[in-house]
Design a protein around this motif. Structure first.
Motif, PDB file in Angstrom:
ATOM      1  N   ARG A   1       0.865  -1.181   0.000  1.00 25.52           N
ATOM      2  CA  ARG A   1       0.000   0.000   0.000  1.00 25.52           C
ATOM      3  C   ARG A   1       0.902   1.232   0.000  1.00 25.52           C
ATOM      4  N   ARG A   2       0.875   1.985  -1.077  1.00 28.13           N
ATOM      5  CA  ARG A   2       1.760   3.130  -1.204  1.00 28.13           C
ATOM      6  C   ARG A   2       1.215   4.319  -0.414  1.00 28.13           C
ATOM      7  N   ALA A   3       2.113   5.107   0.150  1.00 22.76           N
ATOM      8  CA  ALA A   3       1.728   6.309   0.895  1.00 22.76           C
ATOM      9  C   ALA A   3       0.919   7.239  -0.002  1.00 22.76           C
ATOM     10  N   GLY A   4      -0.187   7.760   0.538  1.00 20.80           N
ATOM     11  CA  GLY A   4      -0.988   8.729  -0.193  1.00 20.80           C
ATOM     12  C   GLY A   4      -1.904   8.161  -1.249  1.00 20.80           C
ATOM     13  N   THR A   5      -1.997   6.819  -1.361  1.00 18.44           N
ATOM     14  CA  THR A   5      -2.874   6.255  -2.394  1.00 18.44           C
ATOM     15  C   THR A   5      -4.351   6.464  -2.068  1.00 18.44           C
ATOM     16  N   ASP A   6      -4.681   6.668  -0.785  1.00 22.01           N
ATOM     17  CA  ASP A   6      -6.056   6.999  -0.424  1.00 22.01           C
ATOM     18  C   ASP A   6      -6.260   8.507  -0.566  1.00 22.01           C
TER      19      ASP A   6
END
Length: 416
Positions: free
Chosen positions: A141-146
């Motif tokens: 889960r990449r940082a800032g993907t949400d």
């Protein structure tokens, strides 16, 4: 229609009401007290969501190139150089040709670009045997993907549900700015009323309206102050209204708005500028709205229980939603097919309690909740009803198979 030309329309009366109420002030509340409240200011992400690259699986952080070609018959063995539980703060780095055991939610170590699920390994701790290759970026889960830091999480005007509160929490917010809940004083008028459970003599009945309307206030997002019933006495009513105005932001009265000889509500309030008149609807024709001496909005409605329930739905509920800063004040309507026919009042819009059934295809079918139809005294129909069918004044009769508009009471908003 004869006898209805002097009546106001539902829309005219509601427009006057909405013009006479103002949004409540803004207050900050903790998230665990925010359910059902209306957001007044946007919520933005304090940090990126998620704030760091993290694992979506329990497994092993690897370099994808180090496990290329791995299979059940050609496994790859790697030394395990780190153990990373969720919440780990260590700034780990993965060297080429190694693996790090990692739990869901734990930060992905620098150098790793894929996660191998534990199911694709032998679960080793000193070393691990990998028997399926990993795609670059798999289960990371990449940082800032949400959301990126500073992005809008929630916009003003939304009613805060459990999901919205979770979004605010994930954005790093411990409190939210909401419109204050309107405090609504509820009073039933009539010398015939006694508290439920107390003995009654001939001519007396239990006060159900104050309980009905106080609960309806809470369902609409307000905070009810149920003051019970008051006798048909001008001085007693004045004293109770003075208390209500001190303690509440709005006042709801039921009873005493018709043309009876002992209707003290009109006697007291009409000289103060509260407007009373007839609205083209059934039930609920006699209505009043205005302000107490200090400017507190005051709603006056009939005392018959179905009339009171309908009047609240049509006039008071929209006003309470406006007080809470909601742009949409009306409950959504759906089309329903009448299973049976019923009579309608001449020249007046009908609001009739109905039961609602949805078939397997989702189609809505309705029928009057009781054989008595929309009689304003039929309090049992309220308990049996799922909502209101709304029939235009121009319709002379509803026949089986006709399509009518329906307000579904079962779709209640969350309450605080």
């Amino acid at each position: 229609m004869v006898g209805t030309s002097h009546m106001r329309s539902v829309e005219e009366h509601l427009d006057d009401i909405l013009a006479g109420v103002r949004e409540r002030p803004v207050e900050s509340v903790p998230l665990d007290a925010a359910l059902g409240r209306v957001l007044a200011r946007q919520v933005t992400a304090q940090t990126a969501i998620p704030p760091f690259d993290n694992s979506a699986m329990d497994g092993y952080a690897v370099r994808a190139e180090d496990v290329r070609g791995a299979s059940e018959t050609a496994f790859v063995r790697l030394p395990v150089t780190a153990d990373l539980p969720a919440g780990a703060a260590a700034d780990a780095r993965l060297e080429p040709g190694t693996a790090a055991r990692i739990m869901t939610g734990a930060p992905v170590p620098l150098g790793a670009d894929a996660i191998v699920p534990v199911e694709h390994t032998d679960g080793g701790t000193a070393s691990v045997r990998v028997h399926r290759e990993a795609v670059l970026g798999a289960h990371v889960r990449r940082a800032g993907t949400d959301l990126e830091a500073g992005a809008t999480v929630l916009s003003p005007g939304v009613t805060l549900t459990s999901r919205a509160i979770a979004a605010a929490a994930s954005a790093g917010r411990a409190t939210v700015d909401v419109h204050a809940r309107p405090r609504v004083a509820v009073i039933s008028t009539g010398s015939e009323l006694v508290p439920p459970g107390e003995p009654t003599r001939r001519g007396q009945i239990p006060d159900s309206n104050s309980f009905l309307l106080a609960a309806a206030v809470e369902e609409a997002g307000g905070a009810a102050l149920r003051l019970g019933s008051v006798a048909d006495d001008v001085d007693a009513l004045r004293a109770l209204l003075e208390r209500a105005a001190r303690e509440a932001d709005a006042i709801v009265l039921s009873g005493g708005v018709s043309v009876g000889a002992y209707d003290v509500v009109k006697e007291l309030l009409a000289p103060l500028g509260v407007r009373f008149g007839s609205v083209r609807m059934q039930p609920g024709k006699p209505q009043g709205f205005g302000h107490w001496l200090d400017g507190t909005p005051l709603f006056a409605m009939p005392g018959n229980p179905v009339s009171a329930a309908v009047s609240f739905e049509v006039f008071v509920r929209p006003a309470l939603r406006r007080l809470q800063g909601l742009a949409e004040v009306q409950r959504p309507r759906v089309d329903g097919t009448a299973e049976v026919g019923w009579r309608t009042p001449q020249g007046r819009r009908q609001y009739i309690p109905v039961t609602i059934v949805r078939d397997a295809a989702g189609a809505v079918r309705v029928r009057p909740a009781t054989a008595g139809g929309s009689g304003s005294h039929l309090v049992a129909s309220l308990a049996l009803a799922d909502g209101l069918a709304v029939v235009d004044a121009e319709v002379e009769e509803v026949s089986p198979g006709d399509v009518v508009e329906v307000l579904d009471w079962r779709d209640q908003p969350p309450t605080a």
